[in-house]
Design an enzyme around this catalytic site. Structure first.
Site, PDB file in Angstrom:
ATOM      1  N   HIS A 143      18.280  49.147  52.361  1.00  5.81           N
ATOM      2  CA  HIS A 143      17.734  48.113  53.114  1.00  5.81           C
ATOM      3  C   HIS A 143      19.020  48.571  54.320  1.00  5.81           C
ATOM      4  O   HIS A 143      19.510  47.893  55.478  1.00  5.81           O
ATOM      5  CB  HIS A 143      18.051  47.108  52.942  1.00  5.81           C
ATOM      6  CG  HIS A 143      16.566  46.271  52.727  1.00  5.81           C
ATOM      7  ND1 HIS A 143      16.927  45.002  51.179  1.00  5.81           N
ATOM      8  CD2 HIS A 143      15.189  47.110  51.940  1.00  5.81           C
ATOM      9  CE1 HIS A 143      15.110  45.528  51.004  1.00  5.81           C
ATOM     10  NE2 HIS A 143      14.614  46.654  51.482  1.00  5.81           N
ATOM     11  N   TYR A 177      24.240  41.659  64.532  1.00  8.84           N
ATOM     12  CA  TYR A 177      25.204  42.163  63.387  1.00  8.84           C
ATOM     13  C   TYR A 177      26.200  42.580  63.753  1.00  8.84           C
ATOM     14  O   TYR A 177      26.804  42.560  62.451  1.00  8.84           O
ATOM     15  CB  TYR A 177      24.166  43.411  63.707  1.00  8.84           C
ATOM     16  CG  TYR A 177      22.572  43.196  62.685  1.00  8.84           C
ATOM     17  CD1 TYR A 177      22.834  43.976  60.939  1.00  8.84           C
ATOM     18  CD2 TYR A 177      21.982  43.496  63.098  1.00  8.84           C
ATOM     19  CE1 TYR A 177      21.639  43.426  60.569  1.00  8.84           C
ATOM     20  CE2 TYR A 177      20.602  43.164  62.660  1.00  8.84           C
ATOM     21  CZ  TYR A 177      20.549  43.626  61.124  1.00  8.84           C
ATOM     22  OH  TYR A 177      19.118  42.986  60.288  1.00  8.84           O
ATOM     23  N   ASN A 192      21.193  44.456  49.231  1.00 14.60           N
ATOM     24  CA  ASN A 192      22.267  44.058  50.325  1.00 14.60           C
ATOM     25  C   ASN A 192      22.728  44.927  50.695  1.00 14.60           C
ATOM     26  O   ASN A 192      22.551  46.891  50.644  1.00 14.60           O
ATOM     27  CB  ASN A 192      23.242  43.204  49.456  1.00 14.60           C
ATOM     28  CG  ASN A 192      22.956  42.379  48.377  1.00 14.60           C
ATOM     29  OD1 ASN A 192      22.050  41.512  48.767  1.00 14.60           O
ATOM     30  ND2 ASN A 192      23.368  41.724  47.647  1.00 14.60           N
ATOM     31  N   VAL A 193      23.190  44.248  52.385  1.00 17.50           N
ATOM     32  CA  VAL A 193      23.808  45.616  53.291  1.00 17.50           C
ATOM     33  C   VAL A 193      24.947  44.701  53.319  1.00 17.50           C
ATOM     34  O   VAL A 193      25.769  45.494  54.816  1.00 17.50           O
ATOM     35  CB  VAL A 193      22.461  44.911  55.263  1.00 17.50           C
ATOM     36  CG1 VAL A 193      21.312  45.915  54.495  1.00 17.50           C
ATOM     37  CG2 VAL A 193      22.959  42.939  55.190  1.00 17.50           C
ATOM     38  N   ASP A 194      25.394  44.375  52.758  1.00 13.84           N
ATOM     39  CA  ASP A 194      27.187  44.517  52.208  1.00 13.84           C
ATOM     40  C   ASP A 194      28.146  45.221  51.804  1.00 13.84           C
ATOM     41  O   ASP A 194      26.841  46.202  51.545  1.00 13.84           O
ATOM     42  CB  ASP A 194      27.361  42.424  52.290  1.00 13.84           C
ATOM     43  CG  ASP A 194      27.427  42.602  50.762  1.00 13.84           C
ATOM     44  OD1 ASP A 194      27.504  43.124  49.730  1.00 13.84           O
ATOM     45  OD2 ASP A 194      26.429  41.716  50.576  1.00 13.84           O
ATOM     46  N   SER A 224      15.057  37.805  44.756  1.00 18.94           N
ATOM     47  CA  SER A 224      13.583  36.518  44.164  1.00 18.94           C
ATOM     48  C   SER A 224      12.541  37.490  43.667  1.00 18.94           C
ATOM     49  O   SER A 224      11.875  36.768  43.407  1.00 18.94           O
ATOM     50  CB  SER A 224      13.672  35.940  45.070  1.00 18.94           C
ATOM     51  OG  SER A 224      13.192  36.909  46.525  1.00 18.94           O
ATOM     52  N   GLY A 284      20.158  38.597  41.250  1.00 21.58           N
ATOM     53  CA  GLY A 284      20.478  37.629  41.968  1.00 21.58           C
ATOM     54  C   GLY A 284      19.063  38.118  42.876  1.00 21.58           C
ATOM     55  O   GLY A 284      19.415  38.033  44.407  1.00 21.58           O
TER      56      GLY A 284
HETATM   57  P1  NAD Z   1      16.376  38.128  47.454  1.00 24.56           P
HETATM   58  O1  NAD Z   1      14.834  38.414  47.504  1.00 24.56           O
HETATM   59  O2  NAD Z   1      17.621  38.377  47.793  1.00 24.56           O
HETATM   60  O3  NAD Z   1      16.913  36.677  46.686  1.00 24.56           O
HETATM   61  C1  NAD Z   1      18.189  35.622  46.500  1.00 24.56           C
HETATM   62  C2  NAD Z   1      17.976  35.371  45.062  1.00 24.56           C
HETATM   63  O4  NAD Z   1      19.251  34.820  44.964  1.00 24.56           O
HETATM   64  C3  NAD Z   1      17.142  33.421  44.920  1.00 24.56           C
HETATM   65  O5  NAD Z   1      16.333  34.619  43.725  1.00 24.56           O
HETATM   66  C4  NAD Z   1      17.796  33.166  44.215  1.00 24.56           C
HETATM   67  O6  NAD Z   1      17.063  31.888  43.363  1.00 24.56           O
HETATM   68  C5  NAD Z   1      19.069  34.127  44.732  1.00 24.56           C
HETATM   69  N1  NAD Z   1      20.138  33.270  44.353  1.00 24.56           N
HETATM   70  C6  NAD Z   1      20.578  32.283  45.180  1.00 24.56           C
HETATM   71  N2  NAD Z   1      22.000  31.921  44.496  1.00 24.56           N
HETATM   72  C7  NAD Z   1      22.815  32.619  43.417  1.00 24.56           C
HETATM   73  C8  NAD Z   1      24.210  32.798  42.953  1.00 24.56           C
HETATM   74  N3  NAD Z   1      24.559  32.488  42.953  1.00 24.56           N
HETATM   75  N4  NAD Z   1      23.703  33.344  41.834  1.00 24.56           N
HETATM   76  C9  NAD Z   1      22.395  34.744  41.460  1.00 24.56           C
HETATM   77  N5  NAD Z   1      21.584  33.862  41.558  1.00 24.56           N
HETATM   78  C10 NAD Z   1      21.191  33.118  43.411  1.00 24.56           C
HETATM   79  O7  NAD Z   1      16.107  37.037  49.271  1.00 24.56           O
HETATM   80  P2  NAD Z   1      16.863  36.607  50.231  1.00 24.56           P
HETATM   81  O8  NAD Z   1      17.985  36.071  50.269  1.00 24.56           O
HETATM   82  O9  NAD Z   1      15.965  36.312  51.099  1.00 24.56           O
HETATM   83  O10 NAD Z   1      17.054  38.216  51.069  1.00 24.56           O
HETATM   84  C11 NAD Z   1      15.869  38.952  51.875  1.00 24.56           C
HETATM   85  C12 NAD Z   1      16.369  40.548  52.255  1.00 24.56           C
HETATM   86  O11 NAD Z   1      17.860  40.434  53.243  1.00 24.56           O
HETATM   87  C13 NAD Z   1      17.230  40.979  50.887  1.00 24.56           C
HETATM   88  O12 NAD Z   1      16.670  42.336  51.344  1.00 24.56           O
HETATM   89  C14 NAD Z   1      18.570  41.568  50.698  1.00 24.56           C
HETATM   90  O13 NAD Z   1      19.279  41.617  49.619  1.00 24.56           O
HETATM   91  C15 NAD Z   1      19.028  40.417  52.028  1.00 24.56           C
HETATM   92  N6  NAD Z   1      20.151  40.003  52.144  1.00 24.56           N
HETATM   93  C16 NAD Z   1      21.431  40.930  51.959  1.00 24.56           C
HETATM   94  C17 NAD Z   1      22.085  39.640  52.328  1.00 24.56           C
HETATM   95  C18 NAD Z   1      24.060  40.757  51.737  1.00 24.56           C
HETATM   96  O14 NAD Z   1      23.994  41.857  52.043  1.00 24.56           O
HETATM   97  N7  NAD Z   1      24.814  40.209  51.120  1.00 24.56           N
HETATM   98  C19 NAD Z   1      22.661  38.404  51.767  1.00 24.56           C
HETATM   99  C20 NAD Z   1      20.825  37.820  52.358  1.00 24.56           C
HETATM  100  C21 NAD Z   1      19.560  38.576  52.200  1.00 24.56           C
END
Ligand code: NAD
Length: 235
Positions: free
Chosen positions: A105, A54, A88-90, A180, A178
């Site tokens: 989360h 982290y 998202n955690v950002d 899945s 965004g």
């Molecule tokens: P997720 O279920 O959040 O899926 C990500 C989705 O984003 C996919 O369906 C993909 O097709 C889509 N995607 C990819 N590029 C895109 C774009 N440019 N615009 C719109 N959609 C787009 O799945 P994960 O990545 O496996 O995440 C799992 C968990 O981890 C979730 O709770 C997620 O929020 C968290 N996570 C958080 C962050 C963050 O805080 N930024 C980053 C990665 C994962």
């Protein structure tokens, strides 16, 4: 009365900011074992490894900025009653100007004292923002306990689910960006929408949803939000 919009966001909304998704090819879970770095068992076994992971996420977050999709979501507050519910955690929604953001989360920039086994019973008063600082083993909270990331680890309950469900139940429009729709329980949230609510999903991938109420805008988040604000949500 202003239209109520619940916006459910997943990793995809931050992808164009340079924060990768976890599950997609080449994502973070190809490089790290989530059970080691992001689960409650991993934390109990090797807290130093989890803290390092982290610390690295905080450094990554410091280096990126909100994108046009985060900004478009924030701008909707001028025209609608908007509640963002994010997996998202950002902190990119907040940095783009969104004022009502519920983090299902947890949040990378926040920590709280480790409470041992029943860590779900923490008080919000004990959670605090450390910005992008690193946390090490031996860094203690005011109550003398080790600091831990304010993250819902795999294996832990999602404490804000009920508040999120209430928000979705009141919405006229549910907009999913965004996600899945595979990470439960967050993925099932849209099902609480009223029968009369309109539901939109912005995601470039083929997301396996069979709910006929969902209109899928198969675009990246930034382009999808342009379509939503200019062609669908016009006042
Ligand atoms: P997720 O279920 O959040 O899926 C990500 C989705 O984003 C996919 O369906 C993909 O097709 C889509 N995607 C990819 N590029 C895109 C774009 N440019 N615009 C719109 N959609 C787009 O799945 P994960 O990545 O496996 O995440 C799992 C968990 O981890 C979730 O709770 C997620 O929020 C968290 N996570 C958080 C962050 C963050 O805080 N930024 C980053 C990665 C994962």
């Amino acid at each position: 009365m202003k239209t109520k919009i619940s916006i459910l966001t997943g990793a995809g909304v931050s992808a164009e900011s340079g924060l990768g998704t976890y599950r997609d090819n080449g994502g973070l879970w190809d490089q790290y074992d989530p059970m080691e770095v992001a689960s409650i068992d991993g934390w109990r076994k090797n807290p130093g490894k989890v803290l390092d992971f982290y610390n690295m996420q905080r450094e990554k977050l410091r280096a990126v900025s909100p994108n046009a999709a985060h900004r478009a979501i924030a701008a909707l507050e001028e025209r609608a009653d908007v509640q963002v519910i994010t997996q998202n955690v950002d902190n990119l929604h907040e940095r783009a100007g969104s004022t009502r953001v519920l983090h299902l989360h947890g949040e990378t920039t926040k920590v709280r004292p480790d409470q041992g086994l029943y860590d779900i019973n923490f008080s919000e008063d004990e959670v605090f923002d450390i910005g992008y600082e690193a946390v090490r083993l031996g860094d203690m909270a005011p109550n003398g306990n080790q600091l831990r990331p304010h993250i819902v680890f795999f294996g832990e309950a999602v404490p804000k689910m009920e508040r999120a469900i209430e928000q979705v139940q009141q919405a006229d429009i549910v907009l999913i960006v965004g996600s899945s729709l595979q990470v439960y329980p967050a993925a099932g949230l849209y099902r609480y929408a009223r029968n009369t609510a309109r539901i939109f999903l912005i995601d470039p991938a083929e997301v396996p949803v069979r709910d006929p109420r969902i209109t899928h805008i198969r675009e990246k988040a930034t382009r999808g939000m342009e379509i939503f604000t200019e062609e669908i949500f016009k006042l």
